[in-house]
Design a protein around this motif. Structure first.
Motif, PDB file in Angstrom:
ATOM      1  N   PHE A 135       0.830  -1.204   0.000  1.00  6.65           N
ATOM      2  CA  PHE A 135       0.000   0.000   0.000  1.00  6.65           C
ATOM      3  C   PHE A 135       0.866   1.256   0.000  1.00  6.65           C
ATOM      4  O   PHE A 135       0.460   2.305   0.476  1.00  6.65           O
ATOM      5  CB  PHE A 135      -0.934   0.010   1.208  1.00  6.65           C
ATOM      6  N   ASP A 136       2.085   1.119  -0.514  1.00  5.96           N
ATOM      7  CA  ASP A 136       3.018   2.242  -0.621  1.00  5.96           C
ATOM      8  C   ASP A 136       3.365   2.821   0.755  1.00  5.96           C
ATOM      9  O   ASP A 136       3.568   4.026   0.892  1.00  5.96           O
ATOM     10  CB  ASP A 136       2.440   3.342  -1.526  1.00  5.96           C
ATOM     11  N   LEU A 137       3.412   1.937   1.752  1.00  9.14           N
ATOM     12  CA  LEU A 137       3.904   2.342   3.064  1.00  9.14           C
ATOM     13  C   LEU A 137       5.370   1.935   3.181  1.00  9.14           C
ATOM     14  O   LEU A 137       6.009   1.573   2.190  1.00  9.14           O
ATOM     15  CB  LEU A 137       3.060   1.698   4.163  1.00  9.14           C
ATOM     16  N   ALA A 138       5.908   1.980   4.378  1.00  7.00           N
ATOM     17  CA  ALA A 138       7.324   1.653   4.556  1.00  7.00           C
ATOM     18  C   ALA A 138       7.610   0.226   4.117  1.00  7.00           C
ATOM     19  O   ALA A 138       8.626  -0.047   3.467  1.00  7.00           O
ATOM     20  CB  ALA A 138       7.710   1.853   6.021  1.00  7.00           C
ATOM     21  N   TYR A 139       6.745  -0.704   4.495  1.00  7.52           N
ATOM     22  CA  TYR A 139       6.850  -2.105   4.099  1.00  7.52           C
ATOM     23  C   TYR A 139       5.449  -2.598   3.777  1.00  7.52           C
ATOM     24  O   TYR A 139       4.460  -1.861   3.885  1.00  7.52           O
ATOM     25  CB  TYR A 139       7.475  -2.949   5.218  1.00  7.52           C
ATOM     26  N   ASP A 140       5.359  -3.864   3.398  1.00  7.03           N
ATOM     27  CA  ASP A 140       4.060  -4.432   3.095  1.00  7.03           C
ATOM     28  C   ASP A 140       3.159  -4.427   4.326  1.00  7.03           C
ATOM     29  O   ASP A 140       3.611  -4.644   5.458  1.00  7.03           O
ATOM     30  CB  ASP A 140       4.216  -5.872   2.601  1.00  7.03           C
ATOM     31  N   VAL A 141       1.880  -4.213   4.084  1.00  8.86           N
ATOM     32  CA  VAL A 141       0.865  -4.366   5.134  1.00  8.86           C
ATOM     33  C   VAL A 141       0.462  -5.835   5.169  1.00  8.86           C
ATOM     34  O   VAL A 141       0.062  -6.403   4.143  1.00  8.86           O
ATOM     35  CB  VAL A 141      -0.367  -3.493   4.851  1.00  8.86           C
ATOM     36  N   ILE A 174      -4.593  -7.219  11.118  1.00 11.66           N
ATOM     37  CA  ILE A 174      -3.876  -6.335  10.185  1.00 11.66           C
ATOM     38  C   ILE A 174      -2.707  -5.683  10.916  1.00 11.66           C
ATOM     39  O   ILE A 174      -2.870  -5.164  12.027  1.00 11.66           O
ATOM     40  CB  ILE A 174      -4.807  -5.239   9.621  1.00 11.66           C
ATOM     41  N   GLU A 175      -1.522  -5.698  10.282  1.00  9.10           N
ATOM     42  CA  GLU A 175      -0.361  -4.991  10.805  1.00  9.10           C
ATOM     43  C   GLU A 175       0.168  -4.078   9.710  1.00  9.10           C
ATOM     44  O   GLU A 175       0.539  -4.546   8.623  1.00  9.10           O
ATOM     45  CB  GLU A 175       0.722  -5.953  11.275  1.00  9.10           C
ATOM     46  N   ALA A 176       0.216  -2.762  10.018  1.00  7.25           N
ATOM     47  CA  ALA A 176       0.554  -1.760   9.010  1.00  7.25           C
ATOM     48  C   ALA A 176       1.750  -0.935   9.465  1.00  7.25           C
ATOM     49  O   ALA A 176       1.647  -0.195  10.457  1.00  7.25           O
ATOM     50  CB  ALA A 176      -0.646  -0.835   8.745  1.00  7.25           C
ATOM     51  N   PRO A 177       2.894  -1.044   8.785  1.00  5.92           N
ATOM     52  CA  PRO A 177       4.054  -0.192   9.091  1.00  5.92           C
ATOM     53  C   PRO A 177       3.944   1.126   8.334  1.00  5.92           C
ATOM     54  O   PRO A 177       4.381   1.253   7.184  1.00  5.92           O
ATOM     55  CB  PRO A 177       5.231  -1.043   8.590  1.00  5.92           C
ATOM     56  N   PHE A 178       3.344   2.134   8.965  1.00 11.62           N
ATOM     57  CA  PHE A 178       3.114   3.404   8.271  1.00 11.62           C
ATOM     58  C   PHE A 178       4.420   4.073   7.893  1.00 11.62           C
ATOM     59  O   PHE A 178       4.529   4.705   6.840  1.00 11.62           O
ATOM     60  CB  PHE A 178       2.262   4.322   9.146  1.00 11.62           C
ATOM     61  N   THR A 179       5.405   3.973   8.765  1.00  9.05           N
ATOM     62  CA  THR A 179       6.756   4.434   8.459  1.00  9.05           C
ATOM     63  C   THR A 179       7.723   3.391   8.986  1.00  9.05           C
ATOM     64  O   THR A 179       7.312   2.404   9.604  1.00  9.05           O
ATOM     65  CB  THR A 179       7.057   5.789   9.113  1.00  9.05           C
ATOM     66  N   GLU A 180       9.016   3.586   8.746  1.00 10.68           N
ATOM     67  CA  GLU A 180       9.986   2.647   9.300  1.00 10.68           C
ATOM     68  C   GLU A 180       9.983   2.678  10.819  1.00 10.68           C
ATOM     69  O   GLU A 180      10.411   1.734  11.469  1.00 10.68           O
ATOM     70  CB  GLU A 180      11.391   2.965   8.769  1.00 10.68           C
ATOM     71  N   GLU A 181       9.489   3.790  11.397  1.00 14.66           N
ATOM     72  CA  GLU A 181       9.491   3.924  12.850  1.00 14.66           C
ATOM     73  C   GLU A 181       8.158   3.572  13.487  1.00 14.66           C
ATOM     74  O   GLU A 181       8.103   3.280  14.679  1.00 14.66           O
ATOM     75  CB  GLU A 181       9.854   5.374  13.244  1.00 14.66           C
ATOM     76  N   PHE A 182       7.075   3.585  12.745  1.00 12.22           N
ATOM     77  CA  PHE A 182       5.743   3.501  13.354  1.00 12.22           C
ATOM     78  C   PHE A 182       4.972   2.314  12.784  1.00 12.22           C
ATOM     79  O   PHE A 182       4.741   2.220  11.572  1.00 12.22           O
ATOM     80  CB  PHE A 182       4.979   4.798  13.095  1.00 12.22           C
ATOM     81  N   LEU A 183       4.581   1.395  13.676  1.00 11.52           N
ATOM     82  CA  LEU A 183       3.812   0.212  13.311  1.00 11.52           C
ATOM     83  C   LEU A 183       2.515   0.201  14.107  1.00 11.52           C
ATOM     84  O   LEU A 183       2.514   0.477  15.314  1.00 11.52           O
ATOM     85  CB  LEU A 183       4.616  -1.059  13.625  1.00 11.52           C
ATOM     86  N   MET A 184       1.411  -0.151  13.451  1.00 13.86           N
ATOM     87  CA  MET A 184       0.141  -0.339  14.137  1.00 13.86           C
ATOM     88  C   MET A 184      -0.464  -1.679  13.739  1.00 13.86           C
ATOM     89  O   MET A 184      -0.248  -2.161  12.619  1.00 13.86           O
ATOM     90  CB  MET A 184      -0.855   0.783  13.812  1.00 13.86           C
ATOM     91  N   GLY A 185      -1.212  -2.267  14.675  1.00 21.76           N
ATOM     92  CA  GLY A 185      -1.893  -3.514  14.395  1.00 21.76           C
ATOM     93  C   GLY A 185      -3.314  -3.489  14.919  1.00 21.76           C
ATOM     94  O   GLY A 185      -3.600  -2.856  15.952  1.00 21.76           O
ATOM     95  N   LEU A 186      -4.211  -4.174  14.217  1.00 21.73           N
ATOM     96  CA  LEU A 186      -5.611  -4.259  14.615  1.00 21.73           C
ATOM     97  C   LEU A 186      -6.075  -5.692  14.423  1.00 21.73           C
ATOM     98  O   LEU A 186      -5.837  -6.298  13.367  1.00 21.73           O
ATOM     99  CB  LEU A 186      -6.480  -3.320  13.779  1.00 21.73           C
ATOM    100  N   ALA A 187      -6.735  -6.240  15.440  1.00 21.03           N
ATOM    101  CA  ALA A 187      -7.311  -7.582  15.345  1.00 21.03           C
ATOM    102  C   ALA A 187      -8.774  -7.517  15.757  1.00 21.03           C
ATOM    103  O   ALA A 187      -9.131  -6.849  16.740  1.00 21.03           O
ATOM    104  CB  ALA A 187      -6.565  -8.558  16.245  1.00 21.03           C
ATOM    105  N   LEU A 188      -9.620  -8.206  15.002  1.00 22.37           N
ATOM    106  CA  LEU A 188     -11.043  -8.339  15.312  1.00 22.37           C
ATOM    107  C   LEU A 188     -11.395  -9.821  15.280  1.00 22.37           C
ATOM    108  O   LEU A 188     -10.935 -10.554  14.388  1.00 22.37           O
ATOM    109  CB  LEU A 188     -11.908  -7.588  14.304  1.00 22.37           C
ATOM    110  N   ARG A 189     -12.219 -10.252  16.241  1.00 25.15           N
ATOM    111  CA  ARG A 189     -12.588 -11.661  16.303  1.00 25.15           C
ATOM    112  C   ARG A 189     -14.062 -11.781  16.660  1.00 25.15           C
ATOM    113  O   ARG A 189     -14.529 -11.157  17.615  1.00 25.15           O
ATOM    114  CB  ARG A 189     -11.739 -12.401  17.341  1.00 25.15           C
TER     115      ARG A 189
END
Length: 882
Positions: free
Chosen positions: A484-490, A552-567
């Motif tokens: 998604f054109d972030l730091a790394y793959d989502v 979902i784990e999204a590295p928005f930048t090389e320094e910032f990572l966020m994750g979301l889980a739903l069950r």
């Protein structure tokens, strides 16, 4: 793959300074030459966890949630042979009590992560859900009352590559039971080599002799796979930290025969023929797919002490003055003669006597009184046979102490395949499909007791029945990285899970539950101490549920990572639940990052908790009584406040930081866990005579001798908060390599809502039994031919409780224990070690007789001691590695 490669490179960098909390590292640590450095990097890459993420594996310093990694070799550096004790010494937020005289909790001991019960921690094996034990801890020391967690003790350390401990709520990722966290046991997967170990030890007191023989071997499974097999065989003698009960000593002084020197034993149970076999198999099917299979077979026999039956006071067996719930003297059954009834109502205690001719003839039996010295009138006892009458004082004049035990069998098998899709719309996605079946059975035995209603025909040993737990799981998991054109793959993961849980009660032998001919004369029904399960108690109870999740784990930048889980999870009993988890990590600098998470969670009541019934013996206000545990939907339970069980619900959040300063690695994390509608066993509620009549009509055994009833309930809420701090440092010292580790945990639980069903004493136990402060400081040293470690364990103040009785409770002092081990390497294959746990023999808190007068039950220490009551233990072991 760019994200995964970057992550693993960062993991290797952090691994050079990363060890797990409170552990000791052995082997090649910080050697001078380049080869040793390469070896060290390769070894410490194993400090990468699979648990807590569905993306690429992460180093423990690069995880947005707190994780401990404990290497299999590190687990072996301890004198203890029980996995629970090994983990307790490594993880300060984990507590394990020795649980003497605690019914089935002595057979499968519960563990507490972050102050929550054992079934609030999810157990995984190679990342797959582990089945729970069939044992329900009916006497669980307050915190674990009614808990039904997995049996961790069957897992041998020699079978393990590492243990991953996720100290964070993870129900949205893994489902029920993950409120406190997750422990993932990772089996060895080597295709060559192995080890064989013999270990022998005993306590400083000269008892508890323990022998353990264990082995591991890695074998090739064709040219593209492995078969790694492990076994462990162990025996352990019982221990005793007891003195003679004063009532038994007084009876012996009065001339009562057959009084044992120690009538009630407080200590570790005897463990015999404890065998565990684990296997782990992997095979590369194609370049993009693998087959895997792993499982175990384990079995052991456990036998421990119970409460002493005094030959003058135990109702339903020996008698004495019997009173109803209002304190009024009750007449002997069948006494229609006013003169005889007057004798019975006198204040002088009497022996329970039966007519062998039947209920109508009981009036003709002599009334045996107790003399001033507490002993029965011997002349009256001698006259019973001539009158065709019977009292247990004839056959068991010194009383008796039942021994409670069980045969525990545990087995599991997981089969699956995983790999990468190479074509179609799922090209590049990773899949994992698996099925698991797990089974645990506890067959109970009680020895040296009686079914009093059978009188002189009663056997002494019984098999009261068994519980079994069968679980089946099917999982389908997908994971794929998207650009998604972030730091790394989502990374986006999703999956489905189906789970079936069956709890079975099997009735005992007939003598363990039958109502014998003396029932109508006031004698108790069933094997005393643990009446057998009747055919009407037997049954099979099943529940199914399915779940769907997205992660979902999204590295928005090389320094910032966020994750979301739903069950989403749906149960066929109480409906559905939706849970979430949001986590994030931000690198402020190359050496400092902050992390945190917020999540909701749940714990479903087990099928056993919802359906089990049982009769147990416990102390109430210092008096030994029978207590019935009933299903919460039983009419009596409903009358006393019971309702159908609902899931616990939780909210938790953590916030922490990871900091690296040269060779120093630091983590600190604050956590807060709020649990609503916690499931536990209620306070034991006193029964009225009308309650007893209703119970008797419902078929509850031995009802007239029952004093209390309890049931499972969602009755209280808690807030648990705490701080975990970890510091590690590696350097060259004293001509060798050294590793220092400091770990500290502060944990506090507050009961924020409760009613009388929970009771004030249980609230106190929930809040105060565990120490608020725990810490470990370890030093590991490696030379060419020698290695050593020493570890100091700090335990803060805690509530000392004896015999589960509130009048004995007091605040016990903080204490420090020391562990040490020295190893000599004879060559590359053979090593010898000697060591000790609790090296300086730090005593547990002794009973305070100002609050536990006269030591009525023969104990010496408060059994809630967080480091046990047995004292120092020394050992020697020999290891052959190939």
């Amino acid at each position: 793959m760019k994200f995964k490669n970057n992550l693993l490179n960062h993991a290797v960098k952090l691994a050079l300074t990363t060890t797990t909390a409170g552990l000791f590292i052995s082997g090649t640590a910080l050697a001078a030459d380049e080869q040793a450095k390469v070896t060290k990097v390769n070894k410490n890459v194993e400090k990468i966890a699979v648990v807590g993420t569905r993306s690429a594996p992460r180093s423990i310093g690069d995880s947005p949630v707190p994780i401990d990694i404990i290497g299999g070799e590190e687990l072996g550096k301890s004198g203890n042979t029980d996995m629970l004790e090994l983990l307790k010494g490594s993880i300060p937020s984990l507590n394990v009590h020795s649980m003497p005289i605690s019914d089935a909790a002595s057979l499968v001991r519960p563990a507490n992560l972050r102050g929550l019960p054992s079934d609030s921690t999810l157990i995984l094996l190679n990342g797959k859900r582990r089945h729970r034990a069939s044992v329900i801890a009916f006497l669980g020391g307050g915190i674990n009352d009614g808990a039904q967690g997995a049996d961790i003790s069957v897992i041998p350390s020699i079978a393990l590559k590492q243990v991953e401990v996720l100290r964070d709520g993870a129900a949205a990722q893994y489902g029920s039971d993950a409120i406190a966290g997750v422990i993932n046991f990772v089996l060895k997967d080597a295709s060559e080599g192995g080890s064989f170990e013999v270990r022998q030890g005993q306590y400083y007191e000269g008892d508890g002799d323990t022998t353990q023989i264990s082995g591991n071997i890695g074998l090739p499974f064709t040219d593209n796979g492995f078969a790694n097999l492990s076994f462990q065989y162990k025996t352990a003698d019982a221990t005793s930290r007891s003195v003679q009960r004063p009532d038994a000593a007084a009876l012996a002084l009065a001339g009562v025969p057959n009084i044992a020197p120690i009538t009630q034993v407080w200590g570790a149970p005897e463990v015999d023929d404890d065998i565990s076999i684990f296997g782990n198999v992997g095979l590369e099917l194609t370049k993009n797919s693998d087959f895997y299979m792993f499982g175990n077979y384990s079995e052991r026999d456990v036998r421990g002490g119970f409460y002493y039956r005094n030959p003058t006071t135990r109702p339903g067996v020996y008698g004495g003055t019997i009173r109803d719930v209002n304190g009024t003297n009750m007449r002997r059954p069948g006494d229609d003669n006013p003169a005889a009834q007057k004798l019975w109502d006198e204040a002088t205690p009497t022996v329970l006597v039966a007519s062998l001719d039947g209920y109508d003839q009981q009036i003709n039996c002599p009334l045996v009184e107790l003399q001033a010295n507490g002993a029965p009138d011997q002349a009256a006892i001698d006259s019973l046979s001539a009158a065709n009458c019977f009292a247990f004082n004839q056959t068991l004049p010194g009383g008796f102490t039942p021994n409670f035990g069980g045969n525990i069998t545990d087995t599991s098998l997981t089969i699956g395949t995983k790999g990468e899709f190479t074509g179609g719309m799922l090209e590049g996605a990773y899949y994992d499909i698996s099925g698991t079946v797990g089974f645990n059975e506890s067959r109970y035995f009680i020895y040296d007791t009686v079914n009093a209603s059978l009188g002189p025909d009663s056997p002494r040993d019984f098999s009261p029945g068994k519980y079994s737990q069968l679980e089946k799981n099917f999982n389908f998991d997908l994971s794929k990285g998207f650009d998604f054109d972030l730091a790394y793959d989502v990374n986006i993961a999703a999956g489905l899970e189906w789970h079936e849980e069956t709890f079975t009660v099997t009735s005992g032998d007939v003598a363990s539950f039958t109502a014998g001919p003396l029932t109508e004369q006031g004698f108790g029904i069933g094997s005393n101490g643990f009446p057998g399960f009747k055919p009407s108690d037997a049954g099979e109870y099943t529940r199914r549920n399915y779940a769907a999740y997205v992660d979902i784990e999204a590295p928005f930048t090389e320094e910032f990572l966020m994750g979301l889980a739903l069950r989403y999870e749906d149960y066929d009993s109480f409906g559905s639940t939706v849970n979430y988890k949001l986590m994030a990590q931000y690198h402020l600098t190359d050496d400092l990052n902050v992390r945190g998470s917020i999540s909701s969670g749940f714990r479903a009541p087990t099928v056993g908790q919802a359906n089990v019934s049982n009769v147990q013996t416990n102390l109430s206000s210092g008096v030994l009584v029978d207590s019935a545990l009933l299903p919460p939907t039983n009419p009596i339970a409903v009358q006393l406040g019971g309702t159908e069980l609902e899931p616990e619900e939780s909210k938790s959040y953590t916030f922490g930081a990871v900091y690296t300063i040269g060779e120093v690695f630091l983590t600190i994390d604050y956590y807060n866990i709020q649990v609503d509608d916690r499931i536990s066993q209620s306070e034991k509620i006193e029964l009225s005579q009308s309650d007893k009549d209703t119970l008797e009509a419902a078929g509850v055994p031995n009802v007239q001798s029952l004093a209390q009833v309890s049931f499972f309930t969602n009755d209280f809420d808690t807030t648990t908060q705490g701080v975990d701090f970890v510091a590690n440092y590696a350097t060259d010292l004293l001509g060798g390599s050294s590793t220092f580790s400091l770990a500290y945990n502060w944990n506090e639980t507050e009961v924020t809502r409760s009613t009388d069903i929970t009771g004030a004493f249980k609230v106190s136990r929930l809040e105060n039994d565990l120490p608020n402060h725990r810490g470990t400081l370890s030093w590991s040293q490696q030379w060419e031919s020698f290695s050593m470690f020493t570890r100091a364990n700090y335990f803060g103040e805690y509530q000392g409780v004896h015999v589960d009785y509130d009048a004995t409770a007091k605040t016990a002092d903080a204490a420090i224990t020391l562990d040490a081990e020295v190893t000599y390497f004879l060559n590359d294959s053979i090593s010898f070690s000697v060591g000790a746990q609790n090296l300086l023999d730090q005593e547990a808190e002794k009973l305070d007789f100002t609050v536990a007068p006269n030591n009525n039950w023969g104990g010496k220490y408060y059994e809630t001691s967080p480091y046990g009551i047995n004292g120092g233990f020394y050992y020697a072991k020999a290891t052959y590695t190939f």
